[in-house]
Design an enzyme around this catalytic site. Sequence first.
Site, PDB file in Angstrom:
ATOM      1  N   HIS A 158       0.324  -2.977   6.948  1.00 21.16           N
ATOM      2  CA  HIS A 158       0.969  -2.239   5.865  1.00 21.16           C
ATOM      3  C   HIS A 158       0.291  -0.871   5.765  1.00 21.16           C
ATOM      4  CE1 HIS A 158       2.554  -1.242   1.935  1.00 21.16           C
ATOM      5  NE2 HIS A 158       1.315  -1.032   1.527  1.00 21.16           N
ATOM      6  N   ASP A 213       0.158   2.625   4.262  1.00 21.72           N
ATOM      7  CA  ASP A 213       0.673   3.475   3.194  1.00 21.72           C
ATOM      8  C   ASP A 213       0.998   4.852   3.748  1.00 21.72           C
ATOM      9  OD1 ASP A 213       0.576   1.787   0.884  1.00 21.72           O
ATOM     10  OD2 ASP A 213      -1.601   1.885   0.977  1.00 21.72           O
ATOM     11  N   ASP A 254       4.343  -4.088  -1.379  1.00 23.66           N
ATOM     12  CA  ASP A 254       3.309  -3.474  -2.217  1.00 23.66           C
ATOM     13  C   ASP A 254       3.855  -2.555  -3.306  1.00 23.66           C
ATOM     14  OD1 ASP A 254       0.620  -2.998  -2.932  1.00 23.66           O
ATOM     15  OD2 ASP A 254       0.565  -1.168  -1.754  1.00 23.66           O
ATOM     16  N   HIS A 291       5.606   4.567  -2.479  1.00 24.62           N
ATOM     17  CA  HIS A 291       5.053   3.916  -3.664  1.00 24.62           C
ATOM     18  C   HIS A 291       3.625   4.317  -4.018  1.00 24.62           C
ATOM     19  CE1 HIS A 291       3.964   0.792  -0.526  1.00 24.62           C
ATOM     20  NE2 HIS A 291       2.804   0.937  -1.136  1.00 24.62           N
TER      21      HIS A 291
END
Length: 1010
Positions: A262, A264, A374, A578
């Site tokens: 994951h 970001d 997330d 996000h």
Amino acid sequence: MHDDQALTMGRVTRVLAERLRPAIHSDPRPLDLAAHVVDGEPIPVAEGLGAEYAPMAVGDRWGRAWGTTWLRLTGEVPASFAGRRVEIVADLGFDVNMPGFQAEGLVYTPGGEPVRSLNPRAQWIPVSPAARGGEAIEFFVEAASNPVLLDYHPFLPTEEGDVLTSGDEELYRVRRVDVCVFEQEVFELVHDVEVLHQLAAELPEESARRAKILRALNAALNRVDLQDVAGTAAAGREELREVLASPAEPSAHRITAVGHAHIDSAWLWPLRETVRKVARTSSSMATLIDEDDEFVYAMSSAQQYAWMKRDRPEVFARVKQAVAAGRFVPVGGMWVESDAVLPSGESLVRQISQGQRFFKEEFGIECRGAWLPDSFGYSGALPQILSGAGYEWFLTQKISWNQVNRFPHHTFLWEGIDGSRIFTHFPPMDTYNSQLSGEEVARAARQFKEKSVARHSLAPTGWGDGGGGTTREMLARAKRLANLEGSPQVSFGTPDDFFERAKAELPDPGVWRGELYLELHRGTFTTQHRMKQGNRTSERLLAEAELWAASAAVRAGRDYPYEELDALWQEVLLLQFHDILPGTSIAWVHREARERYERVATSLRRIIADSLQALGAAGEADGLDAAPVGERLAVNAAPFPRRGVPAASVAPAGPAAPVSARAEGDGFVLQSEAARVEIDGSGHVRSLIDLDSGRDAVAPGRAGNVLQLHQDFPNMWDAWDVDAFYAGMRDDLDGPADVSLDGDAVVVRRKFGESSIEQRLTLADDGRLLVIDCDVDWREEEKFLKLAFPVAVFTDEVVAETQFGYHRRANHANTSWEAARFETHAQRWFLVREPGFGVAFLNESSHGFDVARESAGRDVVQNARFSLLRAPRFPDPRADRGRHRMRFGVLAGATVESATEAGWALQSPLRAATGAAVPALATSKDPAVVVSAVKLADDRSGDLVVRLYESTGSRAATAIALTGFEAGRVVAADLLERPGEPIATEPTADGVLVPVTLRPFEVATLRIAR
């Protein structure tokens, strides 16, 4: 017996750490090292490979914050290594506990071929699977010296989060760069021992299985000579063969491991660094795919693939090959893993349409499920959006972060506000960065809520957040956990494979209705206001640009700016990531985002002006007063008429409702035919009367427009969180203020702390809406600014606009679930109402709010509060400090319909123009059915696309009027504009009517051929 078990567990722990793991690489021989320090931003790979290098030695320091150093590693494979697997071990100063959050590099061959990432959890570079001896060694490493920001725990403010303020100190020291023999048997022994050791830690002390495992581990270590681990590893493994061969129980929980990282798209690093993180991780995963036939890796976010294609084509070529083989799996189908509560409904649609189009064009696939592990909560509008775009499933795990309540399902049907349902899974492992440790797999089995009827769960497996991905150590654990007594069974597979199995074994899952509210990170509705304002402005301008560009294409033959609009949408979608839109990234990210929003707005305003000029309506200006007398036209891009200007049209504007502003007694009065507002000498609203009903919205003895300042120091996540105890420290800013008249406005000037605010209170041009324009010079630290309006309305729920509709939320605290929603969010408005009377609260760019029920004798008061600004210090030490312009509205006598219309009006001001009137392309005959987008089809066929939704929560039967062009065949389409069933139309004098029937909150898409 228990003492003996404890001794064995302790023995294994130490031997693993101090003897077995270090023996995986043997016979280290130092390599020569040289460096090229890049001055400024990263350079192209070819330039790095061809640069001049200076000698460097182990022990030397390197790497200023956010810098790039190219390293050259040279030497020769020793003759004694012949026939062995040879690897380089390179420790650039890593902390193994901080993968993704510090220095890392991408290894290249001299020919520019990417090899793999070099990072804290993967400090090795493959040289040869079976060396001949004497081979020349030469590798290049593009090393990034990113500062360790999370090491400032408990997240103290740091200036290292922006290249403009970071220091000059070199952050890292090279510890070793050696060519070594990779001892395969030692590697296998390490993972035999580790998996059994971790399994034993999860089994009951009285368990016979645990006793057998510990006995075998003791026996194995008795066979391993700690001074000759490589020579005795096979003997140690033999002692473990029996306990490793004992199969899992028939009812064992089954885990589908999906390789994952994951990453970001921005957070504690800037966007440009994410480009390199993606390339590093993807290169490593492609190498791991080549080396292990069972490994499957999944990566989301079309933006991240697009970055690779643009900036690292050599890595993208490897990825594309692995995608074609079905081993590197694009998931999620979205442009980025966006925030899922703050973007508009149309933005969420475009996240999917832009992402799916990229995956279709580049790889020939469309993703079957949404992947948002997330994001900070999930709107109740999402199930309809996802199913309307053709998705079959949805995955997240973030709700496991709830502060108070445990979610009652792991595999279930999620039902949205319109009744749409989508099959959903929360990995019970409670992480998107699984290492497949014994503790994690045991937790998954133990916590799985559907265990009485199902046995499958999913584990995203790999180092994430800052990247790194799956490691060969994780693959080694998975092989041992495939069928091991006492453990869940683990095997690698694709997300689609897992969801097919999960659906098959759970044909009648439980249902969760409405939003997935995250009981954490509530401050993200407010933090970094300029992100919210930039996003909202961009969304509005994108809708206007598409509307007028489509009008100009259909009516004036002007070329539709497909490429430019796509690029602008992709820029805005990226900034909805996000950790950007919620305001939780470092200062560099938000500084750059503000600059990007300005460029987006400039480009969109140009497209709007050019399109209007092509339609004969030139001279765009920001306000109606700018138009020359006698040539007064208004551009109304909103889907509702204003001042006599029809929706989505250019036409002569009628006069605004007459409003008077006067001094009266010790205060001031704003008056129209629809409303009367009394403001006292402190600038507080003492009365807000809806003259149609005669009701005063302000509770007796109370005052509105009261600024309230709270201490804001959450337990952990500064920019993210507002903890419930913040409400216990409040200062009402009710002291003296400078209050005066300025035309038809009451101006309130107030100073507090180091800050000041100027408010202009006016009645909008409809004479009903109280508008509060705020100009805030915000200089506080660790404070939370609210704007309160206590209103005389009896209700136990709040209605808040969400994408394509609204949520109903209880505003009492009967249960822990309701109490946890002490800070919530809205799109453009929230509404408190009782039968016959309501009060709506509108925002131009601020999402956060709260409503508390307060006793006032025998009456109940709803204390409604806008959340204006926060002042956290991590990760951006100056978040939100500075000047802000923000607008709010309060509408007495409101309904859902009037709140929806007023919300559009507050966000989309009329513009002045001269020239010709322009009728709307598409309008709804029923104001409850809102036309939210008018554009040309993405496939460039020239078809017109009209998106609309039912906004009130009722069934609707209406018609959409298409005017001013020759409409051909009309079909219903899905959210990706794929055509469906034809719709019969009714001709009119200037176009056609398209009958439409909608469920409550239903979103519909019409596709019209020309």
